[in-house]
Design an enzyme around this catalytic site. Structure first.
Site, PDB file in Angstrom:
ATOM      1  N   ASP A 141       0.694  -1.092  -0.087  1.00 40.10           N
ATOM      2  CA  ASP A 141      -0.116   0.075  -0.058  1.00 40.10           C
ATOM      3  C   ASP A 141       0.721   1.147   0.013  1.00 40.10           C
ATOM      4  O   ASP A 141       0.290   2.363   0.055  1.00 40.10           O
ATOM      5  CB  ASP A 141      -1.031   0.143   1.133  1.00 40.10           C
ATOM      6  N   CYS A 195     -22.768  -6.547   5.086  1.00 44.19           N
ATOM      7  CA  CYS A 195     -22.652  -5.691   6.612  1.00 44.19           C
ATOM      8  C   CYS A 195     -24.247  -5.626   6.801  1.00 44.19           C
ATOM      9  O   CYS A 195     -24.320  -5.539   8.306  1.00 44.19           O
ATOM     10  CB  CYS A 195     -22.206  -4.472   6.123  1.00 44.19           C
ATOM     11  N   CYS A 198     -25.830  -3.822  10.244  1.00 39.33           N
ATOM     12  CA  CYS A 198     -25.013  -3.367  11.434  1.00 39.33           C
ATOM     13  C   CYS A 198     -24.138  -2.298  11.155  1.00 39.33           C
ATOM     14  O   CYS A 198     -24.109  -1.591   9.984  1.00 39.33           O
ATOM     15  CB  CYS A 198     -23.955  -4.623  11.188  1.00 39.33           C
ATOM     16  N   CYS A 201     -19.091  -0.521  13.269  1.00 34.94           N
ATOM     17  CA  CYS A 201     -18.073   0.372  13.276  1.00 34.94           C
ATOM     18  C   CYS A 201     -18.133   1.743  13.084  1.00 34.94           C
ATOM     19  O   CYS A 201     -17.371   2.480  13.628  1.00 34.94           O
ATOM     20  CB  CYS A 201     -17.322  -0.434  11.779  1.00 34.94           C
ATOM     21  N   CYS A 205     -16.823   5.018  16.574  1.00 32.86           N
ATOM     22  CA  CYS A 205     -15.748   6.016  16.251  1.00 32.86           C
ATOM     23  C   CYS A 205     -15.794   6.957  17.056  1.00 32.86           C
ATOM     24  O   CYS A 205     -16.861   7.860  17.256  1.00 32.86           O
ATOM     25  CB  CYS A 205     -16.019   6.121  14.612  1.00 32.86           C
ATOM     26  N   CYS A 221     -10.063  11.099  11.598  1.00 32.51           N
ATOM     27  CA  CYS A 221      -9.712   9.649  11.884  1.00 32.51           C
ATOM     28  C   CYS A 221      -8.588   9.878  12.554  1.00 32.51           C
ATOM     29  O   CYS A 221      -7.521  10.187  12.475  1.00 32.51           O
ATOM     30  CB  CYS A 221      -9.526   8.915  10.775  1.00 32.51           C
ATOM     31  N   CYS A 248      -5.747   3.897  15.525  1.00 35.74           N
ATOM     32  CA  CYS A 248      -6.933   3.345  16.294  1.00 35.74           C
ATOM     33  C   CYS A 248      -7.591   2.223  15.500  1.00 35.74           C
ATOM     34  O   CYS A 248      -7.761   2.171  14.297  1.00 35.74           O
ATOM     35  CB  CYS A 248      -8.058   4.505  15.924  1.00 35.74           C
ATOM     36  N   CYS A 255     -16.160  -5.182  14.565  1.00 37.07           N
ATOM     37  CA  CYS A 255     -16.720  -6.019  13.402  1.00 37.07           C
ATOM     38  C   CYS A 255     -17.071  -7.289  13.934  1.00 37.07           C
ATOM     39  O   CYS A 255     -16.347  -8.186  14.184  1.00 37.07           O
ATOM     40  CB  CYS A 255     -15.873  -6.065  12.178  1.00 37.07           C
TER      41      CYS A 255
END
Length: 388
Positions: A141, A195, A198, A201, A205, A221, A248, A255
């Protein structure tokens, strides 16, 4: 129409890559085409238009290549996507209750995964090239590749509401890497979104970094703020950071699909004992040499000592532990303005009013940096003082 024999060759190469990927320590492997996610370019453009990348200018600078993998290497015909499980032992959120300890993101508690993954990818790609006769290029990445959409297109998982890849078998704990190749391989089917309704997540935060499901504003973030952001942490996020000093894990850790993920094997990135729950007080004492020594080989080292101590000072301010005040006093005289400013904030939370005012007035007289002066001005405001 493909010449006779191509499909059989592709099948043999697929079996080969699966066998070698498992041998190299990868948990999942799948194949897609470079142009399998044409909509990712528009999504990236919208993200950049809204400024949600913050100070990550490199995202805008590489947008054209990042938006379309075929622009990165036009000769590529297939993309082999690989995933490695880094599921932690235990619940990584338990440390958030220990105010005297510092929380380092699970992925950063050992060697830099970029080095680990890239080394194994290169070895795997080399074997594949020798067997297939095709050209290969390896990416992790740090390259302008949108790996998560490609991984979803390949069927490794789907991008969850937290924008990270989710696997039905490995949950949200996946390192990704890719091998681009000129070989023609049969692509896998894309995974569907599981998902459902749900929102775990999104709701957990601390800084409301998700404007909507499947959207992230990096500027809010904590991972961005503690790793990518180079300046002072915006005051509105400091309390919400708690004791998180590097990254974080909240949105990943909650999840529900993680219940299917096993703990990463010993051969992979197991957490170093000294990075699981380091004491905030010990970290405040690190000078540049000690910082480099402690985080040798770790991704934490890449942000540098000053940004790291900035983060630790925010954690100190949230600890409520007045025994940390002496170390914060010393850091208020540090050579780095970034550190001095964060120390001012920490002292405003740890010292009683009279003691704070006396220290702040003297520090302000000696300060020349505009940002640090602004911090001391905020400290000296009447509502910043705490009672003795």
């Amino acid at each position: 129409m493909k010449p006779a024999g191509i499909s059989h060759k592709a099948d043999r190469l697929r079996t080969f890559i699966e066998t070698e990927a498992e041998r190299a320590g990868f948990d999942v492997v799948a194949v897609t085409r470079p142009g399998a996610v044409p909509e990712s370019g528009e999504r990236l453009s919208e993200f950049l238009r809204k400024g949600r990348h913050g100070t990550m200018d490199w995202m805008a600078e590489t947008a054209e290549r990042r938006a379309a993998p075929e622009n990165l290497w036009p000769q590529a015909r297939s993309v082999i996507m690989l995933g490695m499980n880094y599921g932690p032992a235990g619940n990584p959120l338990d440390i958030l209750k220990k105010k005297d300890r510092a929380a380092i993101s699970v992925y950063a508690r050992n060697r830099d995964y970029h080095d680990v993954i890239k080394g194994r990818l290169k070895e795997l790609a080399g074997r594949f090239a020798a067997r297939s006769g095709a050209e290969v290029k390896v990416f992790v990445d740090t390259a302008p590749v949108m790996e998560k959409p490609l991984a979803a297109a390949a069927g490794l998982g789907w991008q969850g509401k937290h924008t990270n890849l989710v696997s039905r078998r490995l949950g949200s704990w996946l390192f990704l890497g890719s091998i681009f190749t000129t070989a023609e391989l049969t692509p896998d089917e894309a995974e569907t979104d599981h998902c459902g309704s749900c929102r775990a997540c999104l709701d957990i935060c601390p800084t409301d970094a998700f404007p909507a499901p499947y959207q992230l504003d990096a500027r809010r973030c904590i991972s961005y703020l503690t790793i990518e952001h180079k300046g002072p942490i915006p005051a509105e996020f400091r309390s919400e950071m708690g004791n998180r000093i590097y990254g974080c894990d909240d949105c990943l850790a909650v999840c529900p699909w993680n219940k299917f993920a096993e703990e990463a094997s010993e051969a992979k990135l197991k957490a170093r004992e000294d990075l699981k729950e380091p004491r905030i007080g010990d970290l405040l004492l690190l000078d540049d040499a000690a910082f480099r020594s402690l985080f040798s080989g770790s991704p934490v080292k890449r942000i540098g000592r000053d940004r790291f101590i900035r983060n630790v000072l925010i954690a100190a301010s949230n600890s409520g532990d007045r025994d940390l005040a002496p170390a914060c006093r010393r850091l208020a005289e540090d050579a780095s303005p970034l550190v001095r400013g964060a120390a001012a904030w920490a002292l405003s939370r740890l010292l009683p009013a009279a003691e704070l005012r006396k220290f702040a007035e003297r520090a302000r007289l000696l300060e020349r940096d505009a940002d640090v002066l602004e911090e001391w001005d905020a400290v000296l405001a009447p509502d910043a003082m705490i009672e003795a």
